[in-house]
Design a protein around this motif. Structure first.
Motif, PDB file in Angstrom:
ATOM      1  N   UNK A  42       0.832  -1.207   0.000  1.00 51.19           N
ATOM      2  CA  UNK A  42       0.000   0.000   0.000  1.00 51.19           C
ATOM      3  C   UNK A  42       0.870   1.262   0.000  1.00 51.19           C
ATOM      4  N   UNK A  43       0.468   2.236  -0.826  1.00 56.46           N
ATOM      5  CA  UNK A  43       1.247   3.476  -0.952  1.00 56.46           C
ATOM      6  C   UNK A  43       0.457   4.653  -0.404  1.00 56.46           C
ATOM      7  N   UNK A  44       1.050   5.824  -0.532  1.00 55.99           N
ATOM      8  CA  UNK A  44       0.461   7.030   0.036  1.00 55.99           C
ATOM      9  C   UNK A  44      -0.921   7.318  -0.569  1.00 55.99           C
ATOM     10  N   UNK A  45      -1.135   6.892  -1.831  1.00 59.61           N
ATOM     11  CA  UNK A  45      -2.437   7.079  -2.478  1.00 59.61           C
ATOM     12  C   UNK A  45      -3.507   6.196  -1.861  1.00 59.61           C
ATOM     13  N   UNK A  46      -3.137   4.921  -1.555  1.00 59.24           N
ATOM     14  CA  UNK A  46      -4.109   3.998  -0.916  1.00 59.24           C
ATOM     15  C   UNK A  46      -4.485   4.536   0.455  1.00 59.24           C
ATOM     16  N   UNK A  47      -3.486   5.090   1.137  1.00 62.64           N
ATOM     17  CA  UNK A  47      -3.710   5.665   2.460  1.00 62.64           C
ATOM     18  C   UNK A  47      -4.650   6.871   2.341  1.00 62.64           C
ATOM     19  N   UNK A  48      -4.454   7.647   1.265  1.00 57.43           N
ATOM     20  CA  UNK A  48      -5.232   8.872   1.040  1.00 57.43           C
ATOM     21  C   UNK A  48      -6.725   8.621   0.984  1.00 57.43           C
ATOM     22  N   UNK A  49      -7.094   7.476   0.408  1.00 56.37           N
ATOM     23  CA  UNK A  49      -8.506   7.119   0.293  1.00 56.37           C
ATOM     24  C   UNK A  49      -9.161   7.090   1.676  1.00 56.37           C
ATOM     25  N   UNK A  96       4.018  -1.506 -10.305  1.00 56.75           N
ATOM     26  CA  UNK A  96       5.199  -0.882 -10.922  1.00 56.75           C
ATOM     27  C   UNK A  96       6.376  -0.817  -9.959  1.00 56.75           C
ATOM     28  N   UNK A  97       6.060  -0.914  -8.652  1.00 58.50           N
ATOM     29  CA  UNK A  97       7.140  -0.892  -7.674  1.00 58.50           C
ATOM     30  C   UNK A  97       7.653   0.508  -7.357  1.00 58.50           C
ATOM     31  N   UNK A  98       6.972   1.555  -7.866  1.00 58.47           N
ATOM     32  CA  UNK A  98       7.408   2.939  -7.541  1.00 58.47           C
ATOM     33  C   UNK A  98       6.604   3.442  -6.344  1.00 58.47           C
ATOM     34  N   UNK A  99       6.457   2.544  -5.368  1.00 60.37           N
ATOM     35  CA  UNK A  99       5.560   2.783  -4.247  1.00 60.37           C
ATOM     36  C   UNK A  99       6.227   3.664  -3.189  1.00 60.37           C
ATOM     37  N   UNK A 100       5.487   4.673  -2.761  1.00 59.05           N
ATOM     38  CA  UNK A 100       5.953   5.512  -1.649  1.00 59.05           C
ATOM     39  C   UNK A 100       5.035   5.198  -0.470  1.00 59.05           C
ATOM     40  N   UNK A 101       5.561   4.512   0.533  1.00 63.36           N
ATOM     41  CA  UNK A 101       4.722   4.105   1.666  1.00 63.36           C
ATOM     42  C   UNK A 101       4.731   5.177   2.751  1.00 63.36           C
ATOM     43  N   UNK A 102       3.734   5.113   3.622  1.00 64.11           N
ATOM     44  CA  UNK A 102       3.710   6.053   4.749  1.00 64.11           C
ATOM     45  C   UNK A 102       4.885   5.764   5.681  1.00 64.11           C
ATOM     46  N   UNK A 103       5.291   4.489   5.751  1.00 66.04           N
ATOM     47  CA  UNK A 103       6.420   4.128   6.624  1.00 66.04           C
ATOM     48  C   UNK A 103       7.696   4.828   6.154  1.00 66.04           C
ATOM     49  N   UNK A 134      -0.929  -0.903   5.680  1.00 63.54           N
ATOM     50  CA  UNK A 134      -1.827   0.246   5.542  1.00 63.54           C
ATOM     51  C   UNK A 134      -2.436   0.638   6.891  1.00 63.54           C
ATOM     52  N   UNK A 135      -2.855  -0.356   7.656  1.00 64.95           N
ATOM     53  CA  UNK A 135      -3.465  -0.068   8.961  1.00 64.95           C
ATOM     54  C   UNK A 135      -2.448   0.575   9.912  1.00 64.95           C
ATOM     55  N   UNK A 136      -1.201   0.140   9.804  1.00 63.10           N
ATOM     56  CA  UNK A 136      -0.136   0.728  10.620  1.00 63.10           C
ATOM     57  C   UNK A 136       0.008   2.216  10.271  1.00 63.10           C
ATOM     58  N   UNK A 137      -0.061   2.517   8.965  1.00 68.28           N
ATOM     59  CA  UNK A 137       0.005   3.915   8.521  1.00 68.28           C
ATOM     60  C   UNK A 137      -1.153   4.727   9.099  1.00 68.28           C
ATOM     61  N   UNK A 138      -2.358   4.164   9.048  1.00 72.07           N
ATOM     62  CA  UNK A 138      -3.536   4.864   9.588  1.00 72.07           C
ATOM     63  C   UNK A 138      -3.401   5.078  11.095  1.00 72.07           C
ATOM     64  N   UNK A 139      -2.915   4.054  11.793  1.00 72.68           N
ATOM     65  CA  UNK A 139      -2.735   4.167  13.249  1.00 72.68           C
ATOM     66  C   UNK A 139      -1.758   5.283  13.592  1.00 72.68           C
TER      67      UNK A 139
END
Length: 529
Positions: free
Chosen positions: A47-54, A303-310, A124-129
């Protein structure tokens, strides 16, 4: 009339959206005792910053609804019964044997969770927490296993001909005119997308399927040839996206869901299914643009160009992510770690406006800025501002002091008069800026407006900084250069802050230059000349 619109709630797009939702619900005459919002979490890739954004944006709407006096909750729905369509970039090739299987039944390649799907959801849940987002977690696999969608599945399957025709008409996809919109999990090979349903026995709530070769994306997936019958009330299976959202909205009574433009067609079909087949008004929507990487490509799990919240939170505060997501919702944006310094500054600016340190004459802008600050603080703003330290100044200092960093940088900040004493907040900022200095040692270049007079003054300073003799009082020397060139000293100081810190202000310029190093600063200035 316009004035009224500007000041709905706290004056942001979030309030406007929540207000539209409330007005629509009143018009529909539905019960208003609980207004549920939903965010779908993909569990098939990192999950990336966009998935978190939702989820973060849906939570903003929940907060606005509560601010208007309504009870609301966010359902974070993990689509973890989804089948793995392809191996995301950077993940092991051994996943190949699991293609087409539900991600909840694939072993976790990292070995720390019960399944691949749970591993991805947990990121993703860790990012939300970490951002302080409160949600009710709903797993897809439990939703189907516990029969929460069985009535909706039955209604969809009994109307499958009508739905297949409508999908072809609306989005040009003819697949569901030949097959039913339901994938059982094949009882023989455990795959999802190869199990093609061809007949629904409505009175028994059973579906006949055949496990045959299927095309997923651009790849062929071999079926095992099994002929089977699945009971939609007991056996695991899944609705495709073209109809699943509608089933979920109906089952969980969802009143709001945002969506990215990449699933626009699915949402269009689901709205129709909800209203015409399930007799349930589709939720209020808002469409947002996708985040792009710095090369202008869509940020994507495969694509692997993922920017995670972590990754982001190694350098920036949770507030910077919330600011990025709550600033606005329209327009595609390129986003990367190098946006963190300016978002850190932007947050400080908002804080200054909120606490009246920065005056804003435009009433609408003032209301909006204060409102945005409150949403970034999840409608629980601090009672007083945090100690202000320029993040780019911290990066510069962290480049100088790599050993015993926290103590030495803190000592400098006290010497500069930037802070009075250390504290956990300051130490955290130094840690974040230190990580940035270590991993991204790229000087930020901002545009500096130079005329002939300022060029001459800066050229003079470069000469002095490059000479063998160190001026006894550099601060005073710079002041004198400005005076002799016919410049206001404050204008020259501002230019130097812009060149050195990419900011309009900073600590005393003379000591700062000596700390960074005369040659290094001379090179930076020369880059602008």
């Amino acid at each position: 009339m316009e004035e009224e619109q500007i000041t709905i709630g706290r004056g942001t797009w979030i309030d406007k959206l929540a207000d539209e939702l409330v007005q629509r619900e009143k018009t529909l005459g539905r019960k208003m005792d609980l207004l549920r919002v939903e965010s779908g979490l993909g569990a098939s890739g990192i999950p990336h910053i966009g998935s978190l954004g939702d989820a973060v944006r849906a939570y903003g709407v929940k907060l606005a609804l509560e601010n208007f006096g309504y009870k609301s909750e966010l359902i974070a729905y993990s689509d973890d019964l989804d089948g793995l369509r392809k191996i995301p970039e950077g993940l092991p090739e051994s996943l190949k044997e699991h293609l087409g299987k539900p991600v909840s039944f694939i072993p976790d390649p990292f070995g720390c969770h019960d399944s691949y799907g749970l591993h991805m959801s947990s990121i993703l849940l860790d990012g939300l927490d970490k951002l302080g987002i409160k949600y009710k977690f709903q797993r897809g696999v439990d939703t189907y296993r516990n029969g929460l969608l069985k009535d909706q599945i039955h209604t969809i399957l009994t109307n499958s001909q009508k739905i297949g025709k409508k999908i072809a008409e609306m989005v040009g996809q003819e697949k569901y005119q030949e097959t039913l919109p339901y994938f059982p999990v094949c009882a023989n090979c455990g795959r999802l997308y190869t199990a093609t349903s061809y007949q629904y026995i409505a009175e028994e709530k059973k579906i006949k399927y055949r496990c045959i070769d299927a095309t997923i994306g651009s790849k062929q997936l071999k079926g095992c040839g099994h002929d089977g019958i699945a009971d939609i009330t007991k056996d695991l299976g899944k609705l495709p996206w073209k109809v699943e959202f509608a089933a979920r909205w109906h089952a969980f009574d969802i009143r709001f869901e945002a969506y990215g433009k990449d699933i626009m067609d699915s949402v269009k079909v689901n709205d129709w299914v909800a209203e015409d087949i399930l007799n349930f008004p589709a939720p209020t929507h808002v469409k947002y643009e996708m985040f792009l990487d710095k090369g202008g490509k869509k940020i994507s799990k495969s694509l692997g160009n993922v920017l995670t919240s972590q990754a982001w939170l190694r350098y920036g505060t949770p507030k910077t992510i919330l600011l990025l997501l709550y600033k606005r919702i329209t327009g595609a944006r390129e986003v990367g770690i190098d946006d963190i310094p300016s978002l850190m500054e932007e947050y400080n600016e908002l804080e200054n406006i909120y606490f009246g340190k920065t005056k804003v004459d435009n009433v609408a802008k003032l209301t909006r800025s204060k409102g945005l600050y409150e949403y970034v603080n999840l409608l629980n703003p601090p009672k007083s501002p945090a100690p202000y330290v320029n993040y780019r100044l911290l990066i510069q200092l962290c480049k100088i002091f790599r050993e015993n960093r926290i103590a030495l940088v803190t000592k400098k900040l006290v010497e500069y008069g930037t802070i009075k004493e250390s504290g956990p907040e300051i130490e955290n900022l130094i840690t974040l800026a230190g990580n940035y200095a270590d991993d991204y040692d790229n000087p930020t270049k901002v545009e500096v407006q130079l005329d002939n007079i300022s060029r001459q003054a800066l050229g003079q300073l470069v000469k002095i900084l490059g000479s063998e003799d160190e001026p006894s009082d550099l601060q005073n020397t710079i002041y004198q250069i400005a005076k002799d060139s016919g410049m206001q000293p404050k204008d020259l100081f501002k230019m130097l802050y812009q060149i050195i810190l990419a900011s309009d202000r900073g600590p005393k310029i003379g000591p700062l230059i000596l700390d960074i190093g005369r040659k290094k600063v001379a090179d930076s200035i020369t880059g602008y000349l």
